[in-house]
Design a protein around this motif. Structure first.
Motif, PDB file in Angstrom:
ATOM      1  N   ARG A 137       0.965  -1.217  -0.018  1.00  0.00           N
ATOM      2  CA  ARG A 137       0.008   0.020  -0.017  1.00  0.00           C
ATOM      3  C   ARG A 137       0.911   1.062  -0.148  1.00  0.00           C
ATOM      4  NH1 ARG A 137      -4.854  -0.535   3.989  1.00  0.00           N
ATOM      5  NH2 ARG A 137      -4.954   1.639   3.107  1.00  0.00           N
ATOM      6  N   VAL A 138       2.223   1.154   0.042  1.00  0.00           N
ATOM      7  CA  VAL A 138       3.098   2.194   0.275  1.00  0.00           C
ATOM      8  C   VAL A 138       2.892   3.010  -1.286  1.00  0.00           C
ATOM      9  CG1 VAL A 138       5.090   1.135  -0.945  1.00  0.00           C
ATOM     10  CG2 VAL A 138       5.340   3.146   0.835  1.00  0.00           C
ATOM     11  N   LYS A 139       2.192   2.462  -2.434  1.00  0.00           N
ATOM     12  CA  LYS A 139       2.262   3.121  -3.639  1.00  0.00           C
ATOM     13  C   LYS A 139       1.419   4.513  -3.340  1.00  0.00           C
ATOM     14  CE  LYS A 139      -1.567   0.383  -5.381  1.00  0.00           C
ATOM     15  NZ  LYS A 139      -1.826  -0.626  -4.357  1.00  0.00           N
ATOM     16  N   ASP A 140       0.488   4.439  -2.335  1.00  0.00           N
ATOM     17  CA  ASP A 140      -0.365   5.361  -2.017  1.00  0.00           C
ATOM     18  C   ASP A 140       0.088   6.621  -1.170  1.00  0.00           C
ATOM     19  OD1 ASP A 140      -2.434   4.090  -3.309  1.00  0.00           O
ATOM     20  OD2 ASP A 140      -2.954   3.087  -1.515  1.00  0.00           O
ATOM     21  N   ILE A 141       1.530   6.523  -0.820  1.00  0.00           N
ATOM     22  CA  ILE A 141       2.071   7.724   0.006  1.00  0.00           C
ATOM     23  C   ILE A 141       2.034   9.019  -0.595  1.00  0.00           C
ATOM     24  CG2 ILE A 141       3.746   6.072   1.073  1.00  0.00           C
ATOM     25  CD1 ILE A 141       5.810   7.447  -0.333  1.00  0.00           C
ATOM     26  N   GLU A 142       1.780   9.216  -1.645  1.00  0.00           N
ATOM     27  CA  GLU A 142       2.047  10.562  -2.203  1.00  0.00           C
ATOM     28  C   GLU A 142       0.495  11.161  -1.909  1.00  0.00           C
ATOM     29  OE1 GLU A 142       3.449  11.095  -5.956  1.00  0.00           O
ATOM     30  OE2 GLU A 142       5.352  10.197  -5.532  1.00  0.00           O
ATOM     31  N   ARG A 143      -0.428  10.508  -1.464  1.00  0.00           N
ATOM     32  CA  ARG A 143      -1.831  11.221  -1.275  1.00  0.00           C
ATOM     33  C   ARG A 143      -1.915  11.778   0.050  1.00  0.00           C
ATOM     34  NH1 ARG A 143      -5.473   6.166  -3.453  1.00  0.00           N
ATOM     35  NH2 ARG A 143      -4.673   6.133  -5.640  1.00  0.00           N
ATOM     36  N   THR A 144      -0.641  11.459   0.929  1.00  0.00           N
ATOM     37  CA  THR A 144      -0.747  11.933   2.349  1.00  0.00           C
ATOM     38  C   THR A 144       0.103  12.803   2.370  1.00  0.00           C
ATOM     39  OG1 THR A 144      -1.683   9.623   2.991  1.00  0.00           O
ATOM     40  CG2 THR A 144      -0.338  11.125   4.796  1.00  0.00           C
ATOM     41  N   ALA A 145       0.139  13.954   3.211  1.00  0.00           N
ATOM     42  CA  ALA A 145       1.116  14.961   3.612  1.00  0.00           C
ATOM     43  C   ALA A 145       1.760  14.713   4.728  1.00  0.00           C
ATOM     44  CB  ALA A 145       0.191  16.266   3.664  1.00  0.00           C
ATOM     45  N   TRP A 146       2.748  13.791   4.413  1.00  0.00           N
ATOM     46  CA  TRP A 146       3.771  13.537   5.734  1.00  0.00           C
ATOM     47  C   TRP A 146       4.546  14.654   6.082  1.00  0.00           C
ATOM     48  CZ3 TRP A 146       2.132   8.630   7.061  1.00  0.00           C
ATOM     49  CH2 TRP A 146       1.672   7.963   5.855  1.00  0.00           C
ATOM     50  N   ASP A 147       4.630  14.556   7.694  1.00  0.00           N
ATOM     51  CA  ASP A 147       5.808  15.564   7.935  1.00  0.00           C
ATOM     52  C   ASP A 147       7.198  15.103   7.834  1.00  0.00           C
ATOM     53  OD1 ASP A 147       3.992  17.458   9.265  1.00  0.00           O
ATOM     54  OD2 ASP A 147       3.475  16.286  10.462  1.00  0.00           O
ATOM     55  N   ALA A 148       7.196  13.558   8.057  1.00  0.00           N
ATOM     56  CA  ALA A 148       8.640  12.908   7.631  1.00  0.00           C
ATOM     57  C   ALA A 148       8.205  11.379   7.267  1.00  0.00           C
ATOM     58  CB  ALA A 148       9.255  12.814   8.972  1.00  0.00           C
ATOM     59  N   PHE A 149       9.000  10.770   6.322  1.00  0.00           N
ATOM     60  CA  PHE A 149       8.840   9.510   5.888  1.00  0.00           C
ATOM     61  C   PHE A 149      10.044   9.009   5.829  1.00  0.00           C
ATOM     62  CE2 PHE A 149       7.957   5.950   3.307  1.00  0.00           C
ATOM     63  CZ  PHE A 149       6.420   5.708   3.429  1.00  0.00           C
ATOM     64  N   VAL A 150      10.230   7.599   6.419  1.00  0.00           N
ATOM     65  CA  VAL A 150      11.328   6.912   6.730  1.00  0.00           C
ATOM     66  C   VAL A 150      11.464   5.390   6.053  1.00  0.00           C
ATOM     67  CG1 VAL A 150      13.180   5.831   8.413  1.00  0.00           C
ATOM     68  CG2 VAL A 150      11.948   8.093   9.039  1.00  0.00           C
ATOM     69  N   SER A 151      12.609   5.488   5.328  1.00  0.00           N
ATOM     70  CA  SER A 151      12.460   3.998   4.541  1.00  0.00           C
ATOM     71  C   SER A 151      13.688   3.146   5.099  1.00  0.00           C
ATOM     72  CB  SER A 151      12.524   4.081   3.138  1.00  0.00           C
ATOM     73  OG  SER A 151      12.796   3.086   2.520  1.00  0.00           O
ATOM     74  N   PHE A 152      13.348   1.975   5.855  1.00  0.00           N
ATOM     75  CA  PHE A 152      14.272   1.119   6.122  1.00  0.00           C
ATOM     76  C   PHE A 152      14.525   0.015   5.080  1.00  0.00           C
ATOM     77  CE2 PHE A 152      12.767   2.677  10.004  1.00  0.00           C
ATOM     78  CZ  PHE A 152      13.872   2.583  10.993  1.00  0.00           C
ATOM     79  N   GLU A 153      15.692  -0.135   4.618  1.00  0.00           N
ATOM     80  CA  GLU A 153      16.048  -1.432   3.662  1.00  0.00           C
ATOM     81  C   GLU A 153      15.812  -1.055   2.114  1.00  0.00           C
ATOM     82  OE1 GLU A 153      18.032  -5.014   3.160  1.00  0.00           O
ATOM     83  OE2 GLU A 153      18.109  -3.620   4.930  1.00  0.00           O
ATOM     84  N   ASP A 154      15.002   0.041   1.834  1.00  0.00           N
ATOM     85  CA  ASP A 154      14.751   0.114   0.432  1.00  0.00           C
ATOM     86  C   ASP A 154      14.317   1.604   0.086  1.00  0.00           C
ATOM     87  OD1 ASP A 154      13.672   0.087  -2.056  1.00  0.00           O
ATOM     88  OD2 ASP A 154      12.248  -1.447  -1.796  1.00  0.00           O
ATOM     89  N   PHE A 155      15.582   2.170  -0.350  1.00  0.00           N
ATOM     90  CA  PHE A 155      15.612   3.527  -0.544  1.00  0.00           C
ATOM     91  C   PHE A 155      14.660   3.940  -1.508  1.00  0.00           C
ATOM     92  CE2 PHE A 155      19.013   2.013  -3.187  1.00  0.00           C
ATOM     93  CZ  PHE A 155      18.719   2.510  -4.222  1.00  0.00           C
ATOM     94  N   ARG A 156      14.308   3.328  -2.476  1.00  0.00           N
ATOM     95  CA  ARG A 156      13.630   3.340  -3.781  1.00  0.00           C
ATOM     96  C   ARG A 156      12.124   3.951  -3.544  1.00  0.00           C
ATOM     97  NH1 ARG A 156      14.071  -2.108  -6.564  1.00  0.00           N
ATOM     98  NH2 ARG A 156      14.012  -2.367  -4.227  1.00  0.00           N
ATOM     99  N   VAL A 157      11.729   3.544  -2.471  1.00  0.00           N
ATOM    100  CA  VAL A 157      10.077   4.153  -2.045  1.00  0.00           C
ATOM    101  C   VAL A 157      10.384   5.459  -2.016  1.00  0.00           C
ATOM    102  CG1 VAL A 157      10.370   4.129   0.579  1.00  0.00           C
ATOM    103  CG2 VAL A 157       8.426   3.410  -0.440  1.00  0.00           C
ATOM    104  N   ASN A 158      11.167   6.386  -1.805  1.00  0.00           N
ATOM    105  CA  ASN A 158      11.246   7.712  -1.733  1.00  0.00           C
ATOM    106  C   ASN A 158      11.682   8.186  -2.973  1.00  0.00           C
ATOM    107  OD1 ASN A 158      10.365   7.682   0.941  1.00  0.00           O
ATOM    108  ND2 ASN A 158      12.185   7.729   1.729  1.00  0.00           N
ATOM    109  N   ALA A 159      11.888   7.534  -3.875  1.00  0.00           N
ATOM    110  CA  ALA A 159      12.449   8.089  -5.039  1.00  0.00           C
ATOM    111  C   ALA A 159      11.429   8.418  -6.067  1.00  0.00           C
ATOM    112  CB  ALA A 159      13.315   7.037  -5.846  1.00  0.00           C
ATOM    113  N   LYS A 160      11.613   9.698  -6.641  1.00  0.00           N
ATOM    114  CA  LYS A 160      10.660  10.150  -7.811  1.00  0.00           C
ATOM    115  C   LYS A 160      11.040   9.565  -9.073  1.00  0.00           C
ATOM    116  CE  LYS A 160       8.391  13.253  -5.232  1.00  0.00           C
ATOM    117  NZ  LYS A 160       7.114  13.239  -5.022  1.00  0.00           N
ATOM    118  N   LYS A 161       9.836   9.289  -9.610  1.00  0.00           N
ATOM    119  CA  LYS A 161      10.156   8.747 -11.187  1.00  0.00           C
ATOM    120  C   LYS A 161      10.268   9.730 -12.129  1.00  0.00           C
ATOM    121  CE  LYS A 161       7.970   4.458  -9.921  1.00  0.00           C
ATOM    122  NZ  LYS A 161       6.808   3.592 -10.260  1.00  0.00           N
TER     123      LYS A 161
END
Length: 92
Positions: free
Chosen positions: A68-92
Motif C-alpha cells: 500500500r506504500v504506492k499511495d504515500i503521495e496522497r498523504t501530507a507526511w511531516d516525515a517519511f523513513v524507509s528501512f532497507e529500500d531507498f527506492r520507496v522515496n525516489a521520484k520517477k
C-alpha cells in the motif's frame, strides 16, 4: 507529527509491533519496530508499511501491508523513513 515508516525487511516473515518480545528478529527489524512504537508512544501519528499478516492498529501505530506504500503521495507526511529500500522515496 504525521510520520510514515516503510520496511523492506522480510527475512523473518511478517512483522508486528510486539515481535521482539515474541521471537528474535534482526537488528534492523528491531530498530524499525522500536522507532515506530516510541514515536507512537510520544503521541505522533505513525503509519508503518511492512510485511504484516493483518492490517490495523498495533501499539498506537497504524500497520499496513507494504504494497500500500504506492499511495504515500496522497498523504501530507511531516516525515517519511524507509528501512532497507531507498527506492520507496525516489521520484520517477
Amino acid at each position: 507529527m504525521k510520520l510514515g515508516v516503510f520496511s523492506g525487511y522480510g527475512l523473518w516473515g511478517a512483522l508486528a509491533a510486539d515481535q521482539p518480545e515474541k521471537m528474535h528478529v534482526g537488528g534492523g527489524e528491531s530498530t524499525l519496530i522500536g522507532v515506530a512504537n516510541r514515536l507512537a508512544d510520544a503521541g505522533h501519528d505513525v503509519t508503518v508499511f511492512a510485511n504484516v499478516e493483518t492490517e490495523g492498529e498495533q501499539h498506537g501505530a497504524t500497520w499496513l501491508k507494504r504494497e500500500r506504500v504506492k499511495d504515500i503521495e496522497r498523504t501530507a507526511w511531516d516525515a517519511f523513513v524507509s528501512f532497507e529500500d531507498f527506492r520507496v522515496n525516489a521520484k520517477k
